[in-house]
Design an enzyme around this catalytic site. Structure first.
Site, PDB file in Angstrom:
ATOM      1  N   ILE A   1       7.235  32.959 -73.174  1.00 55.00           N
ATOM      2  CA  ILE A   1       8.539  32.342 -72.942  1.00 55.00           C
ATOM      3  C   ILE A   1       8.420  31.269 -71.867  1.00 55.00           C
ATOM      4  O   ILE A   1       7.993  31.554 -70.746  1.00 55.00           O
ATOM      5  CB  ILE A   1       9.573  33.387 -72.489  1.00 55.00           C
ATOM      6  CG1 ILE A   1       9.617  34.560 -73.465  1.00 55.00           C
ATOM      7  CG2 ILE A   1      10.957  32.771 -72.339  1.00 55.00           C
ATOM      8  CD1 ILE A   1      10.137  35.828 -72.859  1.00 55.00           C
TER       9      ILE A   1
ATOM     10  N   ASN B   1      11.859  32.096 -65.526  1.00 56.79           N
ATOM     11  CA  ASN B   1      12.178  32.633 -64.200  1.00 56.79           C
ATOM     12  C   ASN B   1      13.671  32.650 -63.869  1.00 56.79           C
ATOM     13  O   ASN B   1      14.084  33.176 -62.841  1.00 56.79           O
ATOM     14  CB  ASN B   1      11.442  31.852 -63.102  1.00 56.79           C
ATOM     15  CG  ASN B   1      11.880  30.403 -63.038  1.00 56.79           C
ATOM     16  OD1 ASN B   1      11.450  29.605 -63.860  1.00 56.79           O
ATOM     17  ND2 ASN B   1      12.719  30.044 -62.078  1.00 56.79           N
TER      18      ASN B   1
ATOM     19  N   GLY C   1      10.139  28.593 -69.168  1.00 55.87           N
ATOM     20  CA  GLY C   1      11.360  28.611 -68.367  1.00 55.87           C
ATOM     21  C   GLY C   1      11.866  30.029 -68.169  1.00 55.87           C
ATOM     22  O   GLY C   1      13.063  30.302 -68.267  1.00 55.87           O
TER      23      GLY C   1
ATOM     24  N   TYR D   1      19.875  14.103 -73.033  1.00 52.47           N
ATOM     25  CA  TYR D   1      19.760  15.542 -73.279  1.00 52.47           C
ATOM     26  C   TYR D   1      20.109  15.859 -74.737  1.00 52.47           C
ATOM     27  O   TYR D   1      19.394  16.612 -75.410  1.00 52.47           O
ATOM     28  CB  TYR D   1      20.688  16.311 -72.336  1.00 52.47           C
ATOM     29  CG  TYR D   1      20.669  17.800 -72.549  1.00 52.47           C
ATOM     30  CD1 TYR D   1      19.614  18.578 -72.078  1.00 52.47           C
ATOM     31  CD2 TYR D   1      21.704  18.441 -73.222  1.00 52.47           C
ATOM     32  CE1 TYR D   1      19.589  19.952 -72.278  1.00 52.47           C
ATOM     33  CE2 TYR D   1      21.699  19.811 -73.420  1.00 52.47           C
ATOM     34  CZ  TYR D   1      20.632  20.559 -72.946  1.00 52.47           C
ATOM     35  OH  TYR D   1      20.616  21.921 -73.153  1.00 52.47           O
TER      36      TYR D   1
END
Length: 289
Positions: A12, A16, A14, A168
């Protein structure tokens, strides 16, 4: 009753914080061997320790990778491939929004580099391990904001009119077109035991992207969060479902919302656009499939 993930290696990005951390935690509770890929050593180590303690699962590994750096991704993929001979679940969860127009060390606009080219390169570099671990699953986290834009192939770096939310949205559309084209490639090559799907988690109450938003955007976000946003736990549900549920083991090439197949934007299904994006992504990363 949820299916056990014992013996499954799940990576996975990202992992944290936010949806990524919850996903890592829930898969750890299902006894998966979790690989946490994070950018920050201190934050990653803290999250790793918390997940190990709260899940009771000691098989949680941490790697520090900068998805804005293609050399960092390549180094990680090489080190990972030397240690592991198969991979069962790859979750491309990490993402970013940048307030100002920024180029990476590779000379690429940062939002597009992290949100699309990072997953593109990482997935392709790890594809042999996913094939070796099949039946395996690839899940990429996109956004409903992809509906707002089309990709301008003549200005991928957004030099002319940069907008943080615009870029984005474009990168999240790229996630979906990448997924659809990769699915077609896998089917054409007979690799039907590797599924690839894309997720819109919903408008989720996390701190994601706060530093990349303007003051007015942040104020607006704080006002609507309590009214419209769902919890991070709810936001992670579809990703966890796609990673672990036997119900979707043969479903591939789909866009999921609230654990159900949904329709992405009309332009996302355009085969020529998908092929063009793939070819340009190969050129921008130096990776040829």
């Amino acid at each position: 009753m949820k299916a056990s993930m014992k013996g499954k290696i799940c990576l996975i990005t990202g992992a944290n914080r936010g949806i990524g951390k919850i996903t890592a935690f829930e898969l750890a509770k299902l006894e998966a061997h979790v690989i946490m890929v994070c950018r920050d050593l201190e934050k990653g180590t803290k999250a790793q320790k918390e997940i190990m303690e709260q899940s009771g699962n000691p098989d949680i590994d941490l790697y520090i990778v900068d998805l804005a750096s293609q050399s960092s991704i390549r180094k990680f993929a090489s080190n990972f491939s030397n240690k592991y001979k198969e991979l069962h679940v790859l979750i491309n969860n990490a993402g970013t929004i940048t307030k100002k127009w920024t180029l990476t060390e590779d000379g690429i606009e940062k939002t597009f580099a992290v949100n699309h080219l990072g997953p593109f390169l990482l997935t392709n570099l790890l594809l042999d391990l996913l094939i070796a671990g099949s039946p395996s699953r690839i899940i990429t986290v996109s956004s409903g904001m992809h509906h707002k834009e089309a990709i301008n192939f003549d200005d991928l770096h957004s030099r002319d009119k940069y907008g943080n939310l615009k870029m984005y949205s474009i990168s999240k559309l790229a996630n979906i077109q990448f997924t659809y084209h990769l699915n077609q490639q896998l089917k054409n090559s007979g690799k039907k035991n590797v599924t690839v799907n894309v997720v819109h988690p919903g408008f989720t109450r996390t701190k994601f992207g706060r530093k990349g938003l303007s003051l007015l955007q942040n104020i607006g976000l704080r006002l609507i969060h309590p009214i419209m946003a769902i919890s991070p736990e709810k936001g992670a549900e579809t990703t966890i479902y796609l990673a672990s549920s036997p119900e979707v083991r043969e479903i591939s090439g789909e866009y999921f919302v609230k654990k159900k197949i949904a329709q992405s934007s009309p332009i996302s299904y355009n085969r020529k656009e998908q092929e063009r994006l793939w070819t340009i992504s190969e050129q921008m990363t130096g990776f040829t499939s």
